[in-house]
Design a protein around this motif. Structure first.
Motif, PDB file in Angstrom:
ATOM      1  N   THR A 184       0.803  -1.108   0.043  1.00  0.00           N
ATOM      2  CA  THR A 184      -0.006   0.148   0.061  1.00  0.00           C
ATOM      3  C   THR A 184       0.995   1.169  -0.023  1.00  0.00           C
ATOM      4  O   THR A 184       2.109   0.924  -0.133  1.00  0.00           O
ATOM      5  CB  THR A 184      -1.028   0.001   1.112  1.00  0.00           C
ATOM      6  OG1 THR A 184      -1.615   1.040   1.024  1.00  0.00           O
ATOM      7  CG2 THR A 184      -0.231  -0.073   2.652  1.00  0.00           C
ATOM      8  N   HIS A 185       0.460   2.521   0.080  1.00  0.00           N
ATOM      9  CA  HIS A 185       1.069   3.613   0.013  1.00  0.00           C
ATOM     10  C   HIS A 185       0.323   4.728   0.667  1.00  0.00           C
ATOM     11  O   HIS A 185      -1.049   4.770   1.113  1.00  0.00           O
ATOM     12  CB  HIS A 185       1.361   4.114  -1.401  1.00  0.00           C
ATOM     13  CG  HIS A 185       0.102   4.449  -2.250  1.00  0.00           C
ATOM     14  ND1 HIS A 185      -0.563   3.712  -2.873  1.00  0.00           N
ATOM     15  CD2 HIS A 185      -0.403   5.641  -2.388  1.00  0.00           C
ATOM     16  CE1 HIS A 185      -1.890   4.434  -3.371  1.00  0.00           C
ATOM     17  NE2 HIS A 185      -1.598   5.470  -3.118  1.00  0.00           N
ATOM     18  N   ILE A 186       0.770   5.755   1.181  1.00  0.00           N
ATOM     19  CA  ILE A 186       0.095   6.966   1.636  1.00  0.00           C
ATOM     20  C   ILE A 186       0.866   8.091   1.246  1.00  0.00           C
ATOM     21  O   ILE A 186       2.122   8.223   0.895  1.00  0.00           O
ATOM     22  CB  ILE A 186       0.575   7.007   3.407  1.00  0.00           C
ATOM     23  CG1 ILE A 186       2.015   6.855   3.708  1.00  0.00           C
ATOM     24  CG2 ILE A 186      -0.313   5.740   3.924  1.00  0.00           C
ATOM     25  CD1 ILE A 186       2.213   7.190   5.148  1.00  0.00           C
ATOM     26  N   ASP A 187       0.051   9.130   1.032  1.00  0.00           N
ATOM     27  CA  ASP A 187       0.592  10.276   0.431  1.00  0.00           C
ATOM     28  C   ASP A 187       0.948  11.324   1.691  1.00  0.00           C
ATOM     29  O   ASP A 187       0.229  11.688   2.369  1.00  0.00           O
ATOM     30  CB  ASP A 187      -0.876  11.059  -0.342  1.00  0.00           C
ATOM     31  CG  ASP A 187      -1.346  10.309  -1.615  1.00  0.00           C
ATOM     32  OD1 ASP A 187      -0.352   9.860  -2.214  1.00  0.00           O
ATOM     33  OD2 ASP A 187      -2.483  10.229  -1.937  1.00  0.00           O
ATOM     34  N   GLY A 191       5.704  13.362  -0.744  1.00  0.00           N
ATOM     35  CA  GLY A 191       5.532  12.578  -1.995  1.00  0.00           C
ATOM     36  C   GLY A 191       4.829  11.524  -1.041  1.00  0.00           C
ATOM     37  O   GLY A 191       4.588  11.088  -0.196  1.00  0.00           O
ATOM     38  N   VAL A 192       4.893  10.320  -2.262  1.00  0.00           N
ATOM     39  CA  VAL A 192       4.235   9.071  -1.911  1.00  0.00           C
ATOM     40  C   VAL A 192       5.054   7.992  -1.296  1.00  0.00           C
ATOM     41  O   VAL A 192       6.420   8.012  -1.600  1.00  0.00           O
ATOM     42  CB  VAL A 192       3.269   8.309  -3.104  1.00  0.00           C
ATOM     43  CG1 VAL A 192       2.777   7.102  -2.939  1.00  0.00           C
ATOM     44  CG2 VAL A 192       2.534   9.375  -3.923  1.00  0.00           C
ATOM     45  N   VAL A 193       4.746   7.647  -0.123  1.00  0.00           N
ATOM     46  CA  VAL A 193       5.570   6.497   0.763  1.00  0.00           C
ATOM     47  C   VAL A 193       4.871   5.158   0.340  1.00  0.00           C
ATOM     48  O   VAL A 193       3.768   5.047   0.624  1.00  0.00           O
ATOM     49  CB  VAL A 193       5.711   6.974   2.038  1.00  0.00           C
ATOM     50  CG1 VAL A 193       6.426   5.729   2.760  1.00  0.00           C
ATOM     51  CG2 VAL A 193       6.247   8.188   2.322  1.00  0.00           C
ATOM     52  N   ASN A 194       5.688   4.169  -0.251  1.00  0.00           N
ATOM     53  CA  ASN A 194       5.063   2.904  -0.321  1.00  0.00           C
ATOM     54  C   ASN A 194       5.800   2.180   0.723  1.00  0.00           C
ATOM     55  O   ASN A 194       6.788   2.262   1.108  1.00  0.00           O
ATOM     56  CB  ASN A 194       5.666   2.473  -1.759  1.00  0.00           C
ATOM     57  CG  ASN A 194       5.115   3.122  -2.875  1.00  0.00           C
ATOM     58  OD1 ASN A 194       3.842   3.203  -3.059  1.00  0.00           O
ATOM     59  ND2 ASN A 194       5.967   3.686  -3.770  1.00  0.00           N
ATOM     60  N   TYR A 195       4.960   1.142   1.202  1.00  0.00           N
ATOM     61  CA  TYR A 195       5.068   0.210   2.136  1.00  0.00           C
ATOM     62  C   TYR A 195       4.560  -1.160   2.062  1.00  0.00           C
ATOM     63  O   TYR A 195       3.371  -1.182   1.605  1.00  0.00           O
ATOM     64  CB  TYR A 195       4.983   0.935   3.565  1.00  0.00           C
ATOM     65  CG  TYR A 195       3.781   1.194   4.014  1.00  0.00           C
ATOM     66  CD1 TYR A 195       2.893   0.521   4.914  1.00  0.00           C
ATOM     67  CD2 TYR A 195       3.194   2.454   3.750  1.00  0.00           C
ATOM     68  CE1 TYR A 195       1.449   0.769   5.315  1.00  0.00           C
ATOM     69  CE2 TYR A 195       1.687   2.704   4.026  1.00  0.00           C
ATOM     70  CZ  TYR A 195       1.211   1.931   4.859  1.00  0.00           C
ATOM     71  OH  TYR A 195      -0.098   2.273   5.334  1.00  0.00           O
TER      72      TYR A 195
END
Length: 374
Positions: A184-187, A191-195
């Protein structure tokens, strides 16, 4: 136990032991002391794992670096360790209130769950239950990186962490579920952080148990929530395990940060633990974190203050625990509590703890040398 070839660490029970005198076998007994103040006695042929491989004690040199495995301290009993009480019994399930809302089939499921908990020796649940430490640390994880809905969900940072949760569930008596990998990711403003997270769940009687122990369904940010009273009264080791699960979920590892306004100067700090709440539940959040603060205090860990701030979404606030970042406080947090269910956090924390131990030991040694001279 550590395998020589793979360096894999596993739990191992005691199979047999033999008592003998090393002198009778013609072996010397050596005392080895590390630069961080650790010491151990061993016969000269006892192997130690170093950066140059397995080396017998008699062949170690002053330049060798040894593998160590830090472990939490064993605490002396306090008054609560001898205070036996029933945490939960069958009557504590709010069954009469639910009967009007549940269908006959649902009522039957609840009754089956209660019977299963009794068969697992989890009802009645006593303060002296042998698995209370495990249950406490699972709850520490649930209230941070978990969610209670139709099942209890655990969100972990690695597959091995999820396996540890499943192992603990099995130890209590519940079968393990499949581990699911979620990307998933968070804005963020940067910027966008994928984890990636690893999810394991458990429903049925375990869900019923967690609800009865005071952990509510739904988003805790949108409701009143306080620390269950029984957690304040159980043994010292159970309280520690709750905090260790809590830190494995929401706790950040003490690390090296630049000092404000001082170039090329750094300090080790404990990052704040931040809790987001809908603003109308502000008092509930402060009361909850104050209970956590008091638990930390019992293990010689000082929280300087509880602070709050309004978020961009003005209906939400952030309430935070701010730790004192003294060397002793950082060391106590890592050595007395630690980070359960997060191998990455635990490994990073051990580096910090060993460094602090080294610095303290060397400082004490210098003071001793000065005293000898004077």
């Amino acid at each position: 136990m550590l395998f020589r070839s793979s360096h894999e660490e596993i739990s191992s029970g005691l199979v047999a032991f033999q008592k003998f005198s090393p002198q009778e076998l013609g072996k010397r007994v050596l005392e080895i002391e590390t630069s961080t103040g650790r010491s151990i006695k061993a016969t000269e042929d006892h192997p130690f794992l170093t950066t140059r491989g397995w080396i017998e004690a008699g062949d170690l040199t002053f330049n060798d670096r040894l593998l160590v495995r830090p472990t939490p301290p064993k605490y002396e009993n306090d008054d609560k360790d001898d205070w036996e009480f029933t945490i939960l019994n069958e009557n504590d399930f709010i069954f009469g209130e639910w009967k009007e809302k549940l269908s006959e089939e649902e009522q039957h499921l609840v009754e089956n769950d209660i019977e299963e908990l009794i068969s697992l020796d989890l009802l009645p649940l006593e303060s002296t239950h042998p698995h209370l430490d495990i249950l406490s640390r699972l709850i520490g994880l649930i209230v941070t990186d978990g969610h209670v809905g139709n099942t209890v969900e655990f969100y972990l940072g690695s597959h091995s962490d999820a396996l540890q949760v499943n192992k603990d569930l099995e130890t209590i008596g519940f079968s393990a579920n499949k581990i699911t990998e979620k990307n998933t990711h968070i804005d963020t403003p940067n910027g966008v952080v994928n984890y990636t997270t690893f999810l394991t769940t458990k429903g049925g009687s375990f869900l019923r148990l967690i609800l009865a122990l005071g952990i509510p369904r739904g988003k805790r940010s949108d409701q009143n929530f306080s620390l269950p009273n029984w957690l304040k009264d159980v043994s010292r080791s159970a309280r520690r395990e709750f905090l260790a699960g809590f830190m494995g979920g929401d706790g950040a590892v003490p690390w090296i940060y630049p000092r404000k306004g001082r170039a090329d100067s750094y300090q080790i700090r404990i990052p704040v633990i931040e809790l987001h709440k809908t603003k109308i539940y502000e008092n509930s959040a402060i009361k909850y974190l104050d209970c956590i603060r008091q638990l930390f205090k019992e293990f010689d860990i000082e929280v300087k203050r509880i602070q709050k701030k309004t978020l961009v979404n003005k209906d939400k606030i952030a309430v935070s625990l701010v730790f004192k970042s003294s060397q002793d406080n950082i060391y106590n947090l890592i050595s007395n509590i630690g980070f359960r269910y997060s191998k990455e956090k635990s490994n990073k924390a051990q580096i910090v703890m060993e460094y602090l131990g080294y610095r303290q030991y060397q400082n004490d040694k210098r003071i001793d040398d000065i005293d000898k001279i004077t």
